[in-house]
Structures are given as structure tokens and as C-alpha cells.
Scaffold this motif. Structure first.
Motif, PDB file in Angstrom:
ATOM      1  N   PHE A 154     141.639   7.277  14.040  1.00 27.76           N
ATOM      2  CA  PHE A 154     143.043   7.461  13.364  1.00 27.76           C
ATOM      3  C   PHE A 154     143.502   6.406  13.799  1.00 27.76           C
ATOM      4  O   PHE A 154     143.510   5.550  13.949  1.00 27.76           O
ATOM      5  CB  PHE A 154     143.217   8.489  14.639  1.00 27.76           C
ATOM      6  N   PHE A 155     144.789   6.411  13.004  1.00 31.45           N
ATOM      7  CA  PHE A 155     145.687   5.150  12.549  1.00 31.45           C
ATOM      8  C   PHE A 155     146.813   5.759  12.834  1.00 31.45           C
ATOM      9  O   PHE A 155     147.627   6.522  12.079  1.00 31.45           O
ATOM     10  CB  PHE A 155     145.381   4.705  10.874  1.00 31.45           C
ATOM     11  N   ILE A 156     147.629   5.344  13.470  1.00 28.82           N
ATOM     12  CA  ILE A 156     149.114   5.370  13.363  1.00 28.82           C
ATOM     13  C   ILE A 156     150.052   5.261  13.725  1.00 28.82           C
ATOM     14  O   ILE A 156     150.519   3.572  13.639  1.00 28.82           O
ATOM     15  CB  ILE A 156     149.271   6.099  15.335  1.00 28.82           C
ATOM     16  N   ASN A 157     150.806   5.043  12.285  1.00 29.02           N
ATOM     17  CA  ASN A 157     151.858   4.198  11.565  1.00 29.02           C
ATOM     18  C   ASN A 157     150.833   3.032  10.746  1.00 29.02           C
ATOM     19  O   ASN A 157     151.384   1.922  11.186  1.00 29.02           O
ATOM     20  CB  ASN A 157     152.816   3.782  12.230  1.00 29.02           C
ATOM     21  N   ASP A 158     149.967   2.959   9.948  1.00 25.13           N
ATOM     22  CA  ASP A 158     149.215   2.007   9.860  1.00 25.13           C
ATOM     23  C   ASP A 158     148.137   0.960  11.271  1.00 25.13           C
ATOM     24  O   ASP A 158     147.344   0.070  10.808  1.00 25.13           O
ATOM     25  CB  ASP A 158     149.776   1.141   8.953  1.00 25.13           C
ATOM     26  N   ILE A 159     148.277   1.343  12.252  1.00 24.56           N
ATOM     27  CA  ILE A 159     147.330   0.607  12.874  1.00 24.56           C
ATOM     28  C   ILE A 159     146.606   1.547  13.392  1.00 24.56           C
ATOM     29  O   ILE A 159     146.786   2.976  14.262  1.00 24.56           O
ATOM     30  CB  ILE A 159     148.151   0.153  14.416  1.00 24.56           C
ATOM     31  N   ARG A 160     144.738   1.103  13.938  1.00 26.21           N
ATOM     32  CA  ARG A 160     144.126   1.822  14.311  1.00 26.21           C
ATOM     33  C   ARG A 160     144.123   2.347  15.433  1.00 26.21           C
ATOM     34  O   ARG A 160     144.905   1.406  16.676  1.00 26.21           O
ATOM     35  CB  ARG A 160     142.770   1.121  14.625  1.00 26.21           C
ATOM     36  N   HIS A 161     144.232   3.529  16.328  1.00 28.82           N
ATOM     37  CA  HIS A 161     144.453   3.763  17.427  1.00 28.82           C
ATOM     38  C   HIS A 161     142.916   4.120  17.744  1.00 28.82           C
ATOM     39  O   HIS A 161     141.968   5.065  17.622  1.00 28.82           O
ATOM     40  CB  HIS A 161     144.593   5.639  17.435  1.00 28.82           C
ATOM     41  N   ASP A 162     143.124   3.301  18.841  1.00 31.81           N
ATOM     42  CA  ASP A 162     141.117   3.029  19.245  1.00 31.81           C
ATOM     43  C   ASP A 162     141.115   3.940  21.036  1.00 31.81           C
ATOM     44  O   ASP A 162     140.025   3.510  21.528  1.00 31.81           O
ATOM     45  CB  ASP A 162     141.013   1.521  20.087  1.00 31.81           C
ATOM     46  N   GLY A 163     142.112   4.093  21.412  1.00 34.64           N
ATOM     47  CA  GLY A 163     142.091   5.068  22.331  1.00 34.64           C
ATOM     48  C   GLY A 163     141.223   6.804  22.267  1.00 34.64           C
ATOM     49  O   GLY A 163     141.033   7.722  21.182  1.00 34.64           O
ATOM     50  N   PRO A 164     140.631   7.208  23.194  1.00 34.90           N
ATOM     51  CA  PRO A 164     140.983   8.583  22.952  1.00 34.90           C
ATOM     52  C   PRO A 164     141.241   9.141  22.091  1.00 34.90           C
ATOM     53  O   PRO A 164     143.086   9.239  21.967  1.00 34.90           O
ATOM     54  CB  PRO A 164     140.852   9.002  24.775  1.00 34.90           C
ATOM     55  N   TYR A 165     141.206  10.768  21.545  1.00 31.88           N
ATOM     56  CA  TYR A 165     141.916  11.621  20.749  1.00 31.88           C
ATOM     57  C   TYR A 165     141.954  12.822  21.235  1.00 31.88           C
ATOM     58  O   TYR A 165     142.753  13.799  20.150  1.00 31.88           O
ATOM     59  CB  TYR A 165     141.131  11.548  18.929  1.00 31.88           C
ATOM     60  N   GLU A 166     142.302  12.992  22.585  1.00 31.18           N
ATOM     61  CA  GLU A 166     142.996  14.474  23.012  1.00 31.18           C
ATOM     62  C   GLU A 166     144.490  14.647  22.868  1.00 31.18           C
ATOM     63  O   GLU A 166     144.898  13.206  22.299  1.00 31.18           O
ATOM     64  CB  GLU A 166     141.869  14.601  24.454  1.00 31.18           C
ATOM     65  N   LEU A 167     144.671  15.429  22.899  1.00 33.97           N
ATOM     66  CA  LEU A 167     145.991  15.371  22.548  1.00 33.97           C
ATOM     67  C   LEU A 167     147.029  14.899  23.003  1.00 33.97           C
ATOM     68  O   LEU A 167     147.874  13.794  23.316  1.00 33.97           O
ATOM     69  CB  LEU A 167     146.620  17.139  22.746  1.00 33.97           C
ATOM     70  N   ASN A 168     146.633  14.142  24.642  1.00 40.19           N
ATOM     71  CA  ASN A 168     147.604  13.391  25.524  1.00 40.19           C
ATOM     72  C   ASN A 168     147.374  11.755  25.047  1.00 40.19           C
ATOM     73  O   ASN A 168     148.412  11.033  24.676  1.00 40.19           O
ATOM     74  CB  ASN A 168     147.334  14.098  26.937  1.00 40.19           C
ATOM     75  N   SER A 169     146.776  11.416  24.495  1.00 42.45           N
ATOM     76  CA  SER A 169     146.449  10.344  24.400  1.00 42.45           C
ATOM     77  C   SER A 169     146.914  10.480  22.563  1.00 42.45           C
ATOM     78  O   SER A 169     147.121   9.386  22.726  1.00 42.45           O
ATOM     79  CB  SER A 169     145.172   9.768  24.108  1.00 42.45           C
ATOM     80  N   LEU A 170     146.366  11.025  21.730  1.00 41.84           N
ATOM     81  CA  LEU A 170     146.988  10.521  21.161  1.00 41.84           C
ATOM     82  C   LEU A 170     149.070  11.230  20.770  1.00 41.84           C
ATOM     83  O   LEU A 170     149.456   9.605  19.989  1.00 41.84           O
ATOM     84  CB  LEU A 170     146.179  11.799  19.851  1.00 41.84           C
ATOM     85  N   SER A 171     149.340  11.859  22.026  1.00 40.65           N
ATOM     86  CA  SER A 171     150.655  12.025  21.596  1.00 40.65           C
ATOM     87  C   SER A 171     151.178  10.748  22.504  1.00 40.65           C
ATOM     88  O   SER A 171     152.517  10.660  21.809  1.00 40.65           O
ATOM     89  CB  SER A 171     151.294  13.684  21.980  1.00 40.65           C
ATOM     90  N   ALA A 172     150.563  10.015  23.329  1.00 36.02           N
ATOM     91  CA  ALA A 172     151.493   8.918  24.351  1.00 36.02           C
ATOM     92  C   ALA A 172     151.666   8.147  23.472  1.00 36.02           C
ATOM     93  O   ALA A 172     151.776   6.565  23.018  1.00 36.02           O
ATOM     94  CB  ALA A 172     150.536   8.933  25.345  1.00 36.02           C
ATOM     95  N   ALA A 173     150.392   7.683  21.978  1.00 33.48           N
ATOM     96  CA  ALA A 173     150.374   6.524  21.294  1.00 33.48           C
ATOM     97  C   ALA A 173     151.083   7.038  19.792  1.00 33.48           C
ATOM     98  O   ALA A 173     151.977   5.636  19.925  1.00 33.48           O
ATOM     99  CB  ALA A 173     148.532   6.584  20.408  1.00 33.48           C
ATOM    100  N   ILE A 174     151.499   8.012  19.632  1.00 36.24           N
ATOM    101  CA  ILE A 174     151.993   8.414  18.661  1.00 36.24           C
ATOM    102  C   ILE A 174     153.707   7.589  19.513  1.00 36.24           C
ATOM    103  O   ILE A 174     154.375   7.475  18.483  1.00 36.24           O
ATOM    104  CB  ILE A 174     152.809   9.997  18.317  1.00 36.24           C
ATOM    105  N   ILE A 175     154.215   8.530  20.493  1.00 37.99           N
ATOM    106  CA  ILE A 175     155.121   7.958  21.229  1.00 37.99           C
ATOM    107  C   ILE A 175     155.504   6.608  21.361  1.00 37.99           C
ATOM    108  O   ILE A 175     156.480   5.701  21.225  1.00 37.99           O
ATOM    109  CB  ILE A 175     155.681   8.551  22.376  1.00 37.99           C
ATOM    110  N   GLU A 176     154.471   5.925  21.848  1.00 43.49           N
ATOM    111  CA  GLU A 176     154.790   4.263  22.082  1.00 43.49           C
ATOM    112  C   GLU A 176     154.631   3.705  20.519  1.00 43.49           C
ATOM    113  O   GLU A 176     155.726   2.535  20.190  1.00 43.49           O
ATOM    114  CB  GLU A 176     153.008   3.700  22.313  1.00 43.49           C
ATOM    115  N   ALA A 177     153.812   4.039  19.735  1.00 46.76           N
ATOM    116  CA  ALA A 177     154.445   3.704  18.158  1.00 46.76           C
ATOM    117  C   ALA A 177     155.651   4.016  17.537  1.00 46.76           C
ATOM    118  O   ALA A 177     155.751   3.104  16.886  1.00 46.76           O
ATOM    119  CB  ALA A 177     153.367   4.390  17.376  1.00 46.76           C
ATOM    120  N   THR A 178     156.768   5.041  18.269  1.00 47.35           N
ATOM    121  CA  THR A 178     157.968   5.025  16.927  1.00 47.35           C
ATOM    122  C   THR A 178     158.647   4.407  18.092  1.00 47.35           C
ATOM    123  O   THR A 178     159.084   3.848  19.226  1.00 47.35           O
ATOM    124  CB  THR A 178     157.898   6.437  17.235  1.00 47.35           C
TER     125      THR A 178
END
Length: 178
Positions: A154-178
Motif C-alpha cells: 500500500f501507498f498512502i498519498n504516494d508514500i509506502r505504508h510499511d506497517g500492518p495492513y489491518e484496519l486499525n493500522s491502515l486507518s491510523a496511517a491514513i489519519i497521520e498522512a492527512t
């Protein structure tokens, strides 16, 4: 890759990509995936939940990354998705393929295409000719240039997400990216 060690998306989202969500969404989530990969199947339901929760705040892009050494049907499944995409049924086939990961032979792909309402003669002609091999390869190579070596990636706003891809991890990464 940037000088800071952050892995960046090598190929920007463009008009040839399969996209769900508005082009002006503040969050763009790009997934490199493989239809035969069980982890990608798990991630598919997580992405669906993120789409439901974030609505028009999320633009989702799927790119093919078939790992044919592990998944013998992944390439043909990706080509089938592209063949249905030509007939404006990519997302229907995408969902169908993830719902049926254990049944990806040509006979199954043809049945899914029929179920999704595409012109079967055109679909079969394109599958036999491997008309979409180049497009799938373009996706794969853009993933390699972006540092992808496994799926899902996964890439969030063009940056690779290297953490887990479960819901809470992806949600937290998305919040951090915005």
C-alpha cells in the motif's frame, strides 16, 4: 525512494489507472495486489471498510502485481480483470475475483465475466490473445520501481505504508498522512 529512506510511489496515479473515489479526495490509497494472494483477499475487505468509512475522502487505486512463482492463476486473473475493464466492468470483476480466490481457472474467469455482463466473445478473444499482458506487466514493473516485493503493498498519498495492513493500522496511517 527519497533520500530520507521513505519509499515513494514510482508511477503517479494517472488516467490509465483503475480508480474508485473522487480525483480531488485528500487521501489516495494505492494497492499493488495479486488476485490469488490470500493476504490480498483479507486486505480487500479492509479496503472496502475504509471506503465505507471515508467515503469521498478516499480515492482508491488498484494495480496488478501477480506473483506468478507462487500463484499460477494470478496473471490470467489480472488479464481477465483488464479484459472486463475494457468493457467498464473492472470493479465488478475485481470484487468477484477476490470473492473466489480458490477458483481462478479460465473456465471460472469466463463464468465470472458472463456473470458481470461483458461481451464474452470479446472477453475470450482478448484472453486467448493475451491482449492485456503488457498492461499487467506495466503495473508490475511500476511496483518493482516503487520497491514492491510482496503483496499486498500500500501507498498512502504516494508514500509506502510499511506497517500492518489491518484496519486499525491502515486507518491510523491514513489519519497521520492527512
Amino acid at each position: 525512494m527519497s533520500s530520507m529512506g521513505t519509499i515513494m510511489l514510482g508511477l503517479p496515479v494517472n488516467g490509465r489507472d483503475h480508480v474508485q473515489g473522487p480525483p480531488v479526495a485528500p487521501i489516495t490509497l494505492v494497492e499493488y495486489g495479486d488476485y490469488e494472494c490470500l493476504r490480498c483477499g483479507e486486505a480487500h475487505s479492509i479496503v472496502k471498510e475504509l471506503q465505507k468509512r471515508l467515503g469521498n475522502q478516499l480515492r482508491f487505486v488498484f494495480r496488478h502485481f501477480p506473483i506468478i512463482t507462487l500463484h499460477p492463476h494470478a496473471q490470467n486473473a489480472a488479464e481477465a480483470a483488464e479484459a472486463t475493464g475494457v468493457q467498464r466492468r473492472f470493479w465488478e470483476m475485481h470484487d468477484t475475483l477476490f470473492a473466489n480466490q480458490g477458483a481462478l481457472s479460465h473456465r471460472h474467469l469466463e463464468a465470472y465475466a458472463r456473470r458481470n455482463g461483458v461481451d464474452l466473445k470479446q472477453f475470450n478473444r482478448e484472453m486467448v490473445a493475451h491482449a492485456h499482458t503488457v498492461r499487467v506487466r506495466e503495473h508490475f514493473l511500476s511496483g518493482v520501481r516503487s520497491g514492491v516485493d510482496s503483496t499486498p503493498a500500500f501507498f498512502i498519498n504516494d508514500i509506502r505504508h510499511d506497517g500492518p495492513y489491518e484496519l486499525n493500522s491502515l486507518s491510523a496511517a491514513i489519519i497521520e498522512a492527512t
